[in-house]
Design an enzyme around this catalytic site. Structure first.
Site, PDB file in Angstrom:
ATOM      1  N   GLU A  21       0.839  -1.211   0.000  1.00 29.07           N
ATOM      2  CA  GLU A  21       0.000   0.000   0.000  1.00 29.07           C
ATOM      3  C   GLU A  21       0.870   1.255   0.000  1.00 29.07           C
ATOM      4  O   GLU A  21       0.571   2.236  -0.702  1.00 29.07           O
ATOM      5  CB  GLU A  21      -0.937   0.015   1.214  1.00 29.07           C
ATOM      6  CG  GLU A  21      -1.858   1.224   1.201  1.00 29.07           C
ATOM      7  CD  GLU A  21      -2.680   1.389   2.467  1.00 29.07           C
ATOM      8  OE1 GLU A  21      -2.979   2.545   2.810  1.00 29.07           O
ATOM      9  OE2 GLU A  21      -3.034   0.369   3.107  1.00 29.07           O
TER      10      GLU A  21
ATOM     11  N   SER B 128      -8.396  -9.276   6.234  1.00 34.54           N
ATOM     12  CA  SER B 128      -8.320 -10.148   5.055  1.00 34.54           C
ATOM     13  C   SER B 128      -8.503 -11.624   5.409  1.00 34.54           C
ATOM     14  O   SER B 128      -8.273 -12.496   4.582  1.00 34.54           O
ATOM     15  CB  SER B 128      -6.986  -9.929   4.321  1.00 34.54           C
ATOM     16  OG  SER B 128      -5.911  -9.848   5.222  1.00 34.54           O
TER      17      SER B 128
END
Length: 323
Positions: free
Chosen positions: A136, A278
């Site tokens: 990210e 996740s």
């Protein structure tokens, strides 16, 4: 005469809510599944779509091929960019090769990208709070020219920042950080650079914030905390840290039930269980079942927020395939 079964010791399992999949992860997984339905296998995915081996392996079995870079993808097959976001150079390369690509970047990460570009257009240099090397962070820093984003990971790093102009700075953050640690770093930035511009609140996403709050709520009740998630999952690792900071002497990251260290849990009366953004709920069920096999288990839900966030999949996947 029937054999008497050993009596299981009692245990209360406090189940954190919210936990597990966030809207961005849910959307990213859907994108891969819908792409496979639309174009058939193989569909290529640049990097792990989300940081969870169980999820990635499940998609691989359905025909997804995970690669590190675009040069591993044939021109005539679709490619998906992971939920963590990508540098601008990646879609630019895909366009240059006339590839079909679908961007599964979480909309909350895209929001940080837009923020960075807006500040850059106003002539500000960016300070990003995040973890070096995380996909990210690489994706967000890759939205701007080299040198336009300075990365800080700690309060100590703030003291080493040497901006082009201390009066022309803005700060942004990775979306999966510790809320408390980030607040300290931002306070240090604001103390050192009073003119620094930032968002109305930090960029840490609702799901990260909510999961950390739920861990803080169960921490005083438990002897041990298990966080279900992957070692490379930033938000899952932060949940372990938050648990320890909140007073859990034993807080561990486990990928699934098989990773539980039962000897370390001997003698406990209560355990907290949560899952990173996740980690799918099936892995939570697996862990609860493992505890039920060893203990006379009572499960108590500790809910600190309700999440109703949903993100639409890209239009290209809502349209029928041509022909």
């Amino acid at each position: 005469m029937s054999e008497s079964r050993p009596i299981k010791p009692p245990l209360t399992l406090y189940l954190a809510a919210p936990r597990g999949f966030c809207a961005g992860v849910d959307r990213a997984v859907q994108i891969v599944e819908l792409a496979l339905q639309k174009w058939g296998a193989p569909v290529y995915v640049r990097h792990e779509i989300v940081h969870n081996r169980f999820v990635v392996d499940g998609l691989r079995e359905k025909g997804a091929v995970f690669v590190d870079e675009l040069d591993e993808v044939p021109d005539d097959r679709p490619v998906i960019f992971s939920a963590h976001g990508v540098p601008k150079s990646v879609p630019a390369e895909a366009r240059a090769r006339n590839m079909v690509f679908v961007d599964a970047t979480c909309p909350l990460v895209s929001k940080v990208h837009v923020e960075a570009e807006r500040h850059h257009a106003d002539g500000l240099q960016m300070v990003m709070v995040g973890h070096a090397g995380h996909p990210e962070v690489l994706g967000t820093m890759g939205q701007l020219p080299a040198g336009e984003v300075i990365l800080v990971e700690t309060v100590e790093d703030v003291g080493r920042v040497t901006p082009r102009d201390p009066q022309r700075l803005a700060w942004i953050t990775q979306t999966t950080l510790s809320v408390d640690d980030t607040a300290e770093i931002v306070a240090a930035l604001q103390a050192r650079f009073p003119a620094i511009v930032g968002p109305a609140k930090d960029d840490i996403c609702y799901a990260t914030t909510n999961r950390q709050a739920a861990v803080k709520a169960i921490a005083p009740k438990i002897d041990a905390l298990l966080v279900i998630g992957a070692p490379n999952s930033s938000n899952s690792r932060r949940l372990v840290e938050v648990g320890r900071s909140a007073g859990c002497a034993y807080a561990q990251l486990v990928m699934r039930a098989a990773d539980i260290d039962w000897r370390a849990l001997e003698g406990i009366r209560s355990v907290g269980v949560t899952a990173g953004a996740s980690a799918p709920e099936v892995l939570v069920d697996e862990v609860i079942a493992a505890f039920a096999g060893r203990y006379d288990l009572t499960v108590e839900l500790v809910e600190t927020a309700r999440e109703r966030v949903e993100f639409k999949v890209p239009r290209i996947l809502r349209e029928p395939a041509p022909g």
